[in-house]
Design a protein around this motif. Structure first.
Motif, PDB file in Angstrom:
ATOM      1  N   HIS A 103       0.819  -1.208   0.000  1.00 36.37           N
ATOM      2  CA  HIS A 103       0.000   0.000   0.000  1.00 36.37           C
ATOM      3  C   HIS A 103       0.854   1.259   0.000  1.00 36.37           C
ATOM      4  CE1 HIS A 103      -3.715  -2.262   0.857  1.00 36.37           C
ATOM      5  NE2 HIS A 103      -2.932  -3.033   1.571  1.00 36.37           N
ATOM      6  N   THR A 104       2.176   1.118   0.101  1.00 34.17           N
ATOM      7  CA  THR A 104       3.072   2.272   0.146  1.00 34.17           C
ATOM      8  C   THR A 104       4.040   2.240  -1.024  1.00 34.17           C
ATOM      9  OG1 THR A 104       4.595   1.076   1.594  1.00 34.17           O
ATOM     10  CG2 THR A 104       2.925   2.404   2.651  1.00 34.17           C
ATOM     11  N   ALA A 105       3.655   1.564  -2.116  1.00 32.76           N
ATOM     12  CA  ALA A 105       4.571   1.378  -3.235  1.00 32.76           C
ATOM     13  C   ALA A 105       4.932   2.688  -3.918  1.00 32.76           C
ATOM     14  CB  ALA A 105       3.959   0.425  -4.248  1.00 32.76           C
ATOM     15  N   ASP A 106       4.119   3.738  -3.712  1.00 29.70           N
ATOM     16  CA  ASP A 106       4.434   5.030  -4.316  1.00 29.70           C
ATOM     17  C   ASP A 106       5.575   5.722  -3.579  1.00 29.70           C
ATOM     18  OD1 ASP A 106       2.698   5.214  -2.097  1.00 29.70           O
ATOM     19  OD2 ASP A 106       2.157   7.268  -2.637  1.00 29.70           O
ATOM     20  N   ARG A 107       5.998   5.183  -2.449  1.00 29.91           N
ATOM     21  CA  ARG A 107       7.116   5.746  -1.686  1.00 29.91           C
ATOM     22  C   ARG A 107       8.239   4.714  -1.645  1.00 29.91           C
ATOM     23  NH1 ARG A 107       6.666   6.355   3.410  1.00 29.91           N
ATOM     24  NH2 ARG A 107       4.921   4.959   3.748  1.00 29.91           N
ATOM     25  N   PRO A 108       9.288   4.894  -2.434  1.00 33.29           N
ATOM     26  CA  PRO A 108      10.388   3.930  -2.398  1.00 33.29           C
ATOM     27  C   PRO A 108      10.994   3.834  -0.998  1.00 33.29           C
ATOM     28  CG  PRO A 108      10.596   5.417  -4.273  1.00 33.29           C
ATOM     29  CD  PRO A 108       9.515   5.968  -3.405  1.00 33.29           C
ATOM     30  N   ILE A 109      11.494   2.679  -0.661  1.00 38.27           N
ATOM     31  CA  ILE A 109      12.192   2.514   0.615  1.00 38.27           C
ATOM     32  C   ILE A 109      13.393   3.441   0.631  1.00 38.27           C
ATOM     33  CG2 ILE A 109      13.495   0.876   2.042  1.00 38.27           C
ATOM     34  CD1 ILE A 109      11.730  -1.321   0.846  1.00 38.27           C
ATOM     35  N   SER A 110      13.642   4.093   1.750  1.00 43.07           N
ATOM     36  CA  SER A 110      14.745   5.038   1.862  1.00 43.07           C
ATOM     37  C   SER A 110      16.057   4.397   1.423  1.00 43.07           C
ATOM     38  CB  SER A 110      14.879   5.523   3.307  1.00 43.07           C
ATOM     39  OG  SER A 110      13.719   6.224   3.706  1.00 43.07           O
ATOM     40  N   LEU A 111      16.857   5.175   0.715  1.00 40.34           N
ATOM     41  CA  LEU A 111      18.192   4.801   0.232  1.00 40.34           C
ATOM     42  C   LEU A 111      18.148   3.858  -0.956  1.00 40.34           C
ATOM     43  CD1 LEU A 111      19.994   4.198   3.662  1.00 40.34           C
ATOM     44  CD2 LEU A 111      19.587   6.353   2.475  1.00 40.34           C
ATOM     45  N   THR A 112      16.958   3.592  -1.518  1.00 36.76           N
ATOM     46  CA  THR A 112      16.857   2.656  -2.640  1.00 36.76           C
ATOM     47  C   THR A 112      16.310   3.297  -3.914  1.00 36.76           C
ATOM     48  OG1 THR A 112      14.612   1.914  -2.085  1.00 36.76           O
ATOM     49  CG2 THR A 112      16.456   0.750  -1.034  1.00 36.76           C
ATOM     50  N   ALA A 113      15.827   4.527  -3.848  1.00 34.86           N
ATOM     51  CA  ALA A 113      15.265   5.165  -5.030  1.00 34.86           C
ATOM     52  C   ALA A 113      16.376   5.441  -6.046  1.00 34.86           C
ATOM     53  CB  ALA A 113      14.568   6.473  -4.657  1.00 34.86           C
ATOM     54  N   VAL A 153       4.160   1.645  22.410  1.00 30.55           N
ATOM     55  CA  VAL A 153       5.092   1.134  21.414  1.00 30.55           C
ATOM     56  C   VAL A 153       5.548   2.282  20.528  1.00 30.55           C
ATOM     57  CG1 VAL A 153       5.350  -0.334  19.360  1.00 30.55           C
ATOM     58  CG2 VAL A 153       4.167  -1.206  21.387  1.00 30.55           C
ATOM     59  N   LEU A 154       6.859   2.388  20.334  1.00 31.43           N
ATOM     60  CA  LEU A 154       7.437   3.379  19.442  1.00 31.43           C
ATOM     61  C   LEU A 154       7.683   2.729  18.083  1.00 31.43           C
ATOM     62  CD1 LEU A 154      10.110   4.902  21.847  1.00 31.43           C
ATOM     63  CD2 LEU A 154       7.830   5.811  21.344  1.00 31.43           C
ATOM     64  N   PRO A 155       7.211   3.315  16.996  1.00 30.15           N
ATOM     65  CA  PRO A 155       7.437   2.712  15.680  1.00 30.15           C
ATOM     66  C   PRO A 155       8.900   2.840  15.271  1.00 30.15           C
ATOM     67  CG  PRO A 155       6.443   4.873  15.437  1.00 30.15           C
ATOM     68  CD  PRO A 155       6.451   4.571  16.922  1.00 30.15           C
ATOM     69  N   PRO A 156       9.382   1.979  14.364  1.00 33.59           N
ATOM     70  CA  PRO A 156      10.740   2.140  13.836  1.00 33.59           C
ATOM     71  C   PRO A 156      10.845   3.461  13.091  1.00 33.59           C
ATOM     72  CG  PRO A 156       9.805   0.009  13.219  1.00 33.59           C
ATOM     73  CD  PRO A 156       8.692   0.831  13.776  1.00 33.59           C
ATOM     74  N   TYR A 157      12.073   3.969  12.997  1.00 34.12           N
ATOM     75  CA  TYR A 157      12.294   5.172  12.207  1.00 34.12           C
ATOM     76  C   TYR A 157      11.921   4.915  10.752  1.00 34.12           C
ATOM     77  CZ  TYR A 157      14.842   7.185  16.153  1.00 34.12           C
ATOM     78  OH  TYR A 157      15.182   7.674  17.380  1.00 34.12           O
ATOM     79  N   GLY A 158      11.364   5.921  10.101  1.00 31.78           N
ATOM     80  CA  GLY A 158      10.857   5.764   8.751  1.00 31.78           C
ATOM     81  C   GLY A 158      11.904   5.424   7.725  1.00 31.78           C
ATOM     82  N   ILE A 159      13.183   5.676   8.015  1.00 32.80           N
ATOM     83  CA  ILE A 159      14.232   5.351   7.059  1.00 32.80           C
ATOM     84  C   ILE A 159      14.443   3.849   6.931  1.00 32.80           C
ATOM     85  CG2 ILE A 159      16.099   5.468   8.760  1.00 32.80           C
ATOM     86  CD1 ILE A 159      17.895   6.597   6.601  1.00 32.80           C
TER      87      ILE A 159
END
Length: 314
Positions: free
Chosen positions: A7-17, A287-293
């Motif tokens: 559902h987040t395919a429009d946002r590449p994973i950080s450091l991979t674009a 619960v703290l979520p992981p950093y978005g990167i």
């Protein structure tokens, strides 16, 4: 069978674009070409030190790497690394120094990849991750593992050669698996490492061992850390992670057991969460979520169905 829809395919994973920079590896051994590229007026370079670079905000609100023309760069010969060229023919170099240079305007600030990777453009983030990976390897592999002699830098920073025995040493990349484990009730397994603060949970992860496939590594790590047996393993995506030299291989994995038994050495606590339970835990701060990167955040999002709450670096 679960069909995983990103559902987040429009946002590449950080450091991979796609960065738009060609690493142009065929130029690394061409000293004449490298010298000409370095002296060209369009060439840009930046300093990397201890995994950090200088970043700055532009008047229109963007964040950029602080880069200068090569003729304004701090002096360094041995620790100058060629990173590639872009479609306009601009060449990029990183300079490894013991400290970051000061700025007259005082507006720039030092930043590591965990912060800068979320703020920079794909081009700048790609240049930074390349430079940080090279710098860490260069700082920690100065001597020949075969004979112990001090090695010298070659191939524009991508090889170290031993003048005594002739051995060539290349930057190391350690494959590591990271997995979002779900059960038949469609809950997700998240764990907290022993040195993490209270409330910080993420996906399980670990290094691939010699003679082991990545699927075997996923099953072994989950069982060792949480006592959970895994069946089906599905590859999702990868992410370079130079902290210090890993390549994260992301998976969705299906558990065949649910009784958690943490190892106590790496994982202090592990829990199953439904989407409703995890959402409530985020909202309450339990619960703290992981950093978005991190690819961990994207693996959790793939199961969760929407972006996770963001975390501040302050």
């Amino acid at each position: 069978m679960t069909i995983w829809t990103d559902h987040t395919a429009d946002r590449p994973i950080s450091l991979t674009a796609p960065s738009g920079v060609d690493r142009a590896a065929h130029h690394r051994l061409d000293e004449a070409w490298l010298a000409a590229a370095w002296s060209h007026p369009t060439t840009r370079c930046f300093v990397v030190s201890g995994g950090q670079v200088l970043i700055d905000e532009t008047p229109d609100g963007r964040t950029e790497l602080v880069m200068t023309p090569s003729f304004e760069a701090p002096l360094t010969e041995a620790h100058r690394y060629f990173l590639g060229t872009d479609e306009d023919g601009v060449s990029y170099f990183a300079l490894q120094k013991d400290g970051l240079p000061g700025r007259i305007d005082q507006s720039a600030r030092p930043a590591g990849l965990r912060e800068a990777g979320l703020l920079l453009s794909p081009r700048d983030a790609g240049l930074m991750v390349h430079a940080v990976g090279l710098e860490n390897w260069q700082r920690t592999h100065r001597f020949c593992s075969r004979c112990g002699e001090r090695t010298v830098i070659a191939a524009a920073g991508h090889i170290r050669r031993c003048p005594a025995c002739g051995a060539e040493h290349y930057p190391r990349t350690d494959p590591a698996v990271i997995m979002a484990v779900t059960d038949d009730a469609d809950r997700i397994l998240l764990g907290r490492q022993v040195h993490w603060p209270e409330g910080r949970f993420s996906t399980l992860a670990g290094f691939v061992e010699p003679g082991e496939s990545i699927e075997q590594s996923v099953r072994r790590e989950v069982f060792e850390e949480a006592g959970i047996t895994v069946g089906r393993v599905e590859y999702v995506a990868s992410q370079p992670w130079p902290f210090p030299s890993s390549l994260m291989l992301g998976f969705m994995a299906r558990a065949t057991t649910t009784d958690i038994q943490v190892d106590g050495d790496e994982i202090h606590e592990a829990r199953w969460f439904s989407r409703e339970e995890l959402g409530a835990a985020f909202e309450s701060g339990e619960v703290l979520p992981p950093y978005g990167i991190s690819i961990a955040a994207r693996l959790i999002e793939l199961w969760y169905g929407k972006p996770l709450p963001t975390r501040s670096f302050v």
